[in-house]
Design a protein around this motif. Structure first.
Motif, PDB file in Angstrom:
ATOM      1  N   PHE A 121       0.870  -1.167   0.000  1.00 43.60           N
ATOM      2  CA  PHE A 121       0.000   0.000   0.000  1.00 43.60           C
ATOM      3  C   PHE A 121       0.911   1.221   0.000  1.00 43.60           C
ATOM      4  CE2 PHE A 121      -2.133  -3.409   2.254  1.00 43.60           C
ATOM      5  CZ  PHE A 121      -3.416  -3.409   1.730  1.00 43.60           C
ATOM      6  N   THR A 122       0.664   2.189  -0.881  1.00 47.88           N
ATOM      7  CA  THR A 122       1.486   3.394  -0.944  1.00 47.88           C
ATOM      8  C   THR A 122       0.582   4.612  -0.895  1.00 47.88           C
ATOM      9  OG1 THR A 122       3.063   2.207  -2.352  1.00 47.88           O
ATOM     10  CG2 THR A 122       3.296   4.600  -2.232  1.00 47.88           C
ATOM     11  N   THR A 123       0.921   5.547  -0.016  1.00 45.16           N
ATOM     12  CA  THR A 123       0.098   6.751   0.106  1.00 45.16           C
ATOM     13  C   THR A 123       0.269   7.644  -1.108  1.00 45.16           C
ATOM     14  OG1 THR A 123       1.839   7.972   1.260  1.00 45.16           O
ATOM     15  CG2 THR A 123       0.227   6.788   2.628  1.00 45.16           C
ATOM     16  N   GLY A 124      -0.793   8.371  -1.391  1.00 38.62           N
ATOM     17  CA  GLY A 124      -0.769   9.396  -2.427  1.00 38.62           C
ATOM     18  C   GLY A 124      -1.389  10.658  -1.856  1.00 38.62           C
ATOM     19  N   MET A 125      -1.226  11.746  -2.592  1.00 38.72           N
ATOM     20  CA  MET A 125      -1.822  13.014  -2.187  1.00 38.72           C
ATOM     21  C   MET A 125      -1.303  13.480  -0.828  1.00 38.72           C
ATOM     22  SD  MET A 125      -5.622  12.260  -3.779  1.00 38.72           S
ATOM     23  CE  MET A 125      -6.377  13.567  -2.893  1.00 38.72           C
ATOM     24  N   ARG A 126      -0.034  13.179  -0.534  1.00 37.94           N
ATOM     25  CA  ARG A 126       0.639  13.595   0.697  1.00 37.94           C
ATOM     26  C   ARG A 126       2.022  14.119   0.320  1.00 37.94           C
ATOM     27  NH1 ARG A 126      -2.648  14.072   5.168  1.00 37.94           N
ATOM     28  NH2 ARG A 126      -4.497  12.934   4.495  1.00 37.94           N
ATOM     29  N   LEU A 127       2.593  14.970   1.149  1.00 32.43           N
ATOM     30  CA  LEU A 127       3.891  15.566   0.849  1.00 32.43           C
ATOM     31  C   LEU A 127       5.070  14.636   1.110  1.00 32.43           C
ATOM     32  CD1 LEU A 127       3.346  19.266   1.961  1.00 32.43           C
ATOM     33  CD2 LEU A 127       3.269  18.268  -0.340  1.00 32.43           C
ATOM     34  N   ALA A 128       4.808  13.443   1.600  1.00 26.73           N
ATOM     35  CA  ALA A 128       5.813  12.386   1.720  1.00 26.73           C
ATOM     36  C   ALA A 128       5.123  11.074   1.374  1.00 26.73           C
ATOM     37  CB  ALA A 128       6.392  12.332   3.133  1.00 26.73           C
ATOM     38  N   TYR A 129       5.722  10.315   0.474  1.00 25.93           N
ATOM     39  CA  TYR A 129       5.165   9.006   0.119  1.00 25.93           C
ATOM     40  C   TYR A 129       5.584   7.981   1.167  1.00 25.93           C
ATOM     41  CZ  TYR A 129       4.147  11.016  -4.419  1.00 25.93           C
ATOM     42  OH  TYR A 129       3.651  11.807  -5.418  1.00 25.93           O
ATOM     43  N   THR A 130       4.621   7.147   1.571  1.00 24.39           N
ATOM     44  CA  THR A 130       4.855   6.095   2.551  1.00 24.39           C
ATOM     45  C   THR A 130       4.333   4.791   1.984  1.00 24.39           C
ATOM     46  OG1 THR A 130       4.604   7.670   4.361  1.00 24.39           O
ATOM     47  CG2 THR A 130       4.361   5.344   4.914  1.00 24.39           C
ATOM     48  N   GLU A 131       5.128   3.741   2.073  1.00 29.53           N
ATOM     49  CA  GLU A 131       4.676   2.427   1.624  1.00 29.53           C
ATOM     50  C   GLU A 131       4.569   1.500   2.821  1.00 29.53           C
ATOM     51  OE1 GLU A 131       7.497   0.730  -1.169  1.00 29.53           O
ATOM     52  OE2 GLU A 131       8.793   0.054   0.455  1.00 29.53           O
ATOM     53  N   VAL A 132       3.599   0.607   2.750  1.00 31.02           N
ATOM     54  CA  VAL A 132       3.395  -0.411   3.779  1.00 31.02           C
ATOM     55  C   VAL A 132       3.287  -1.744   3.063  1.00 31.02           C
ATOM     56  CG1 VAL A 132       1.887  -1.251   5.611  1.00 31.02           C
ATOM     57  CG2 VAL A 132       2.210   1.216   5.301  1.00 31.02           C
ATOM     58  N   ARG A 133       4.189  -2.660   3.400  1.00 27.32           N
ATOM     59  CA  ARG A 133       4.146  -4.004   2.826  1.00 27.32           C
ATOM     60  C   ARG A 133       3.562  -4.933   3.874  1.00 27.32           C
ATOM     61  NH1 ARG A 133       6.441  -8.808   2.687  1.00 27.32           N
ATOM     62  NH2 ARG A 133       6.530  -9.914   0.713  1.00 27.32           N
ATOM     63  N   VAL A 134       2.597  -5.744   3.441  1.00 31.17           N
ATOM     64  CA  VAL A 134       1.896  -6.640   4.350  1.00 31.17           C
ATOM     65  C   VAL A 134       2.018  -8.061   3.803  1.00 31.17           C
ATOM     66  CG1 VAL A 134      -0.327  -7.123   5.445  1.00 31.17           C
ATOM     67  CG2 VAL A 134       0.266  -4.780   4.830  1.00 31.17           C
ATOM     68  N   ASP A 135       2.431  -9.000   4.652  1.00 32.65           N
ATOM     69  CA  ASP A 135       2.570 -10.384   4.191  1.00 32.65           C
ATOM     70  C   ASP A 135       1.197 -10.990   3.902  1.00 32.65           C
ATOM     71  OD1 ASP A 135       1.456 -11.201   6.650  1.00 32.65           O
ATOM     72  OD2 ASP A 135       3.348 -11.963   7.438  1.00 32.65           O
ATOM     73  N   LYS A 136       1.191 -12.138   3.242  1.00 28.84           N
ATOM     74  CA  LYS A 136      -0.076 -12.733   2.801  1.00 28.84           C
ATOM     75  C   LYS A 136      -0.997 -13.095   3.962  1.00 28.84           C
ATOM     76  CE  LYS A 136       1.558 -17.486   2.258  1.00 28.84           C
ATOM     77  NZ  LYS A 136       1.711 -18.575   1.308  1.00 28.84           N
ATOM     78  N   GLU A 137      -0.445 -13.451   5.101  1.00 25.49           N
ATOM     79  CA  GLU A 137      -1.270 -13.818   6.251  1.00 25.49           C
ATOM     80  C   GLU A 137      -2.093 -12.637   6.766  1.00 25.49           C
ATOM     81  OE1 GLU A 137      -0.760 -15.318  10.850  1.00 25.49           O
ATOM     82  OE2 GLU A 137       0.855 -15.716   9.437  1.00 25.49           O
ATOM     83  N   HIS A 138      -1.536 -11.431   6.693  1.00 23.24           N
ATOM     84  CA  HIS A 138      -2.208 -10.249   7.232  1.00 23.24           C
ATOM     85  C   HIS A 138      -2.818  -9.359   6.153  1.00 23.24           C
ATOM     86  CE1 HIS A 138       0.528 -11.663  10.345  1.00 23.24           C
ATOM     87  NE2 HIS A 138      -0.456 -11.314  11.150  1.00 23.24           N
TER      88      HIS A 138
END
Length: 163
Positions: A121-138
């Motif tokens: 998941f990667t944020t958009g429309m923000r002044l800093a991009y943040t990514e969150v990787r989630v394993d298949k279980e979660h």
């Protein structure tokens, strides 16, 4: 057209890219090896430092885990089950006008299905991009974005990042 003008769409992602910078947790799950992104501009680094302080202690029922190396640009929960990296450069796929995704607590998220059945998941429309990787279980519970979105909305201003 960019993410900033259109909704986001779920995409498939090759497995090689999915695991390129995020490593498995160390024995016992006491810490996670998370490679920070290259140093972002100072304003972006400041937003990430503020976010780091506001991140929840638990996500999807998983306790926050120490990252190695320690950095204001990274965080993890449940070892490497959920890994966050702040201050990444804009993902090229975000420029695709066909992207779709979700909005959670005022934060837009681009979704990418990874080859290992997890998600990024990667944020958009923000002044800093943040990514969150989630394993298949979660990856089955998008509710885990609620606390993360609340922290991002409180610390990373809306706007279009030039980074």
């Amino acid at each position: 057209m960019s993410l900033h003008r259109r909704p986001l769409r779920v995409l498939a992602m090759p497995a090689a890219l999915a695991v390129s910078v995020l490593a498995a947790c160390s024995p016992g799950g006491a810490e996670a090896r998370v490679e920070p992104p290259p140093p972002p501009p100072s304003d972006v680094a400041g937003f990430c430092a503020a976010l780091h302080e506001e991140l929840p202690e638990t996500v999807a029922g998983l306790a926050r885990t120490r990252t190695e190396p320690e950095s204001d640009l990274t965080a993890s929960w449940g070892g490497s089950a959920i890994v966050l990296r702040c201050g990444i450069a804009q993902p090229p796929r975000m420029r695709d006008p066909k992207q779709e995704g979700v909005h959670v607590n005022g934060v837009a998220w681009m979704l990418e299905k990874l080859g290992d059945d997890g998600f990024r998941f990667t944020t958009g429309m923000r002044l800093a991009y943040t990514e969150v990787r989630v394993d298949k279980e979660h990856a089955t519970d998008a509710g885990m974005l609620v606390g993360l979105s609340t922290a991002i909305a409180a610390t990373v201003p809306e706007g279009i990042s030039s980074y």
